[in-house]
Scaffold this motif. Sequence first.
Motif, PDB file in Angstrom:
ATOM      1  N   GLN A   1      21.488  20.154 -15.173  1.00 49.97           N
ATOM      2  CA  GLN A   1      21.095  18.957 -15.923  1.00 49.97           C
ATOM      3  C   GLN A   1      19.576  18.865 -16.081  1.00 49.97           C
ATOM      4  OE1 GLN A   1      23.308  17.660 -17.570  1.00 49.97           O
ATOM      5  NE2 GLN A   1      24.726  16.366 -16.476  1.00 49.97           N
ATOM      6  N   GLU A   2      18.856  19.202 -15.040  1.00 47.47           N
ATOM      7  CA  GLU A   2      17.399  19.117 -15.093  1.00 47.47           C
ATOM      8  C   GLU A   2      16.822  20.084 -16.129  1.00 47.47           C
ATOM      9  OE1 GLU A   2      13.559  19.395 -12.117  1.00 47.47           O
ATOM     10  OE2 GLU A   2      15.549  19.147 -11.270  1.00 47.47           O
TER      11      GLU A   2
ATOM     12  N   TYR B   1      17.444  18.623 -19.574  1.00 50.58           N
ATOM     13  CA  TYR B   1      16.544  17.504 -19.847  1.00 50.58           C
ATOM     14  C   TYR B   1      15.109  17.983 -20.078  1.00 50.58           C
ATOM     15  CZ  TYR B   1      14.144  13.164 -19.969  1.00 50.58           C
ATOM     16  OH  TYR B   1      13.356  12.126 -20.396  1.00 50.58           O
ATOM     17  N   ASP B   2      14.659  18.943 -19.308  1.00 53.81           N
ATOM     18  CA  ASP B   2      13.306  19.480 -19.490  1.00 53.81           C
ATOM     19  C   ASP B   2      13.095  19.977 -20.916  1.00 53.81           C
ATOM     20  OD1 ASP B   2      12.615  18.896 -16.880  1.00 53.81           O
ATOM     21  OD2 ASP B   2      12.834  20.961 -16.167  1.00 53.81           O
TER      22      ASP B   2
ATOM     23  N   GLU C   1      12.684  16.586 -23.077  1.00 49.97           N
ATOM     24  CA  GLU C   1      11.840  15.488 -22.605  1.00 49.97           C
ATOM     25  C   GLU C   1      10.708  15.154 -23.581  1.00 49.97           C
ATOM     26  OE1 GLU C   1       9.435  13.946 -18.672  1.00 49.97           O
ATOM     27  OE2 GLU C   1      10.072  16.037 -18.765  1.00 49.97           O
TER      28      GLU C   1
ATOM     29  N   ASN D   1      24.134  13.010 -10.513  1.00 50.77           N
ATOM     30  CA  ASN D   1      23.468  14.090 -11.249  1.00 50.77           C
ATOM     31  C   ASN D   1      23.419  13.695 -12.720  1.00 50.77           C
ATOM     32  OD1 ASN D   1      22.270  16.484 -11.943  1.00 50.77           O
ATOM     33  ND2 ASN D   1      24.127  17.710 -11.753  1.00 50.77           N
ATOM     34  N   HIS D   2      22.571  12.722 -13.025  1.00 51.56           N
ATOM     35  CA  HIS D   2      22.527  12.118 -14.348  1.00 51.56           C
ATOM     36  C   HIS D   2      22.327  13.123 -15.478  1.00 51.56           C
ATOM     37  CE1 HIS D   2      22.481   8.231 -12.508  1.00 51.56           C
ATOM     38  NE2 HIS D   2      21.350   8.451 -11.887  1.00 51.56           N
TER      39      HIS D   2
ATOM     40  N   ARG E   1      18.597   9.994 -17.818  1.00 52.00           N
ATOM     41  CA  ARG E   1      17.279  10.588 -17.623  1.00 52.00           C
ATOM     42  C   ARG E   1      16.314  10.115 -18.715  1.00 52.00           C
ATOM     43  NH1 ARG E   1      17.337  15.264 -14.044  1.00 52.00           N
ATOM     44  NH2 ARG E   1      19.476  15.567 -13.313  1.00 52.00           N
ATOM     45  N   SER E   2      16.808   9.974 -19.927  1.00 46.15           N
ATOM     46  CA  SER E   2      15.969   9.487 -21.031  1.00 46.15           C
ATOM     47  C   SER E   2      15.548   8.044 -20.791  1.00 46.15           C
ATOM     48  CB  SER E   2      16.715   9.585 -22.363  1.00 46.15           C
ATOM     49  OG  SER E   2      17.020  10.921 -22.653  1.00 46.15           O
TER      50      SER E   2
ATOM     51  N   GLU F   1      15.305   6.517 -17.921  1.00 45.96           N
ATOM     52  CA  GLU F   1      14.349   6.522 -16.811  1.00 45.96           C
ATOM     53  C   GLU F   1      12.953   6.902 -17.301  1.00 45.96           C
ATOM     54  OE1 GLU F   1      16.253   9.250 -14.132  1.00 45.96           O
ATOM     55  OE2 GLU F   1      17.557   7.690 -13.290  1.00 45.96           O
ATOM     56  N   THR F   2      12.867   7.916 -18.154  1.00 45.51           N
ATOM     57  CA  THR F   2      11.585   8.347 -18.698  1.00 45.51           C
ATOM     58  C   THR F   2      10.946   7.248 -19.539  1.00 45.51           C
ATOM     59  OG1 THR F   2      12.190  10.683 -18.718  1.00 45.51           O
ATOM     60  CG2 THR F   2      10.468  10.019 -20.254  1.00 45.51           C
TER      61      THR F   2
END
Length: 88
Positions: A14-15, A18-19, A22, A56-57, A62-63, A65-66
Amino acid sequence: DYEYDRIFTPADNQEEVYDEVENTIRASMNGYNVCIFAYGQSGSGKTYTMVGPSGNHGLIMRSCETLFQQIANDEKESDCQYVNDGNI
């Protein structure tokens, strides 16, 4: 023929996904229209990618949160203030 910027495999987490997006999320704070589109066959991982499992979003959380982190930073570092005018 199709052209893709990036294809993720089941080995990508997931990370890593997202990276890859982002900067697109951050661009929305600068006034750009942004759309992330998950496309694929049933069972190919669209919901997993967008929502993610518990703890594990995926991209959606994640968006958010950012964006909220960026709002907090902007309000601390400048005279910038974000308001909800009720039209959302």
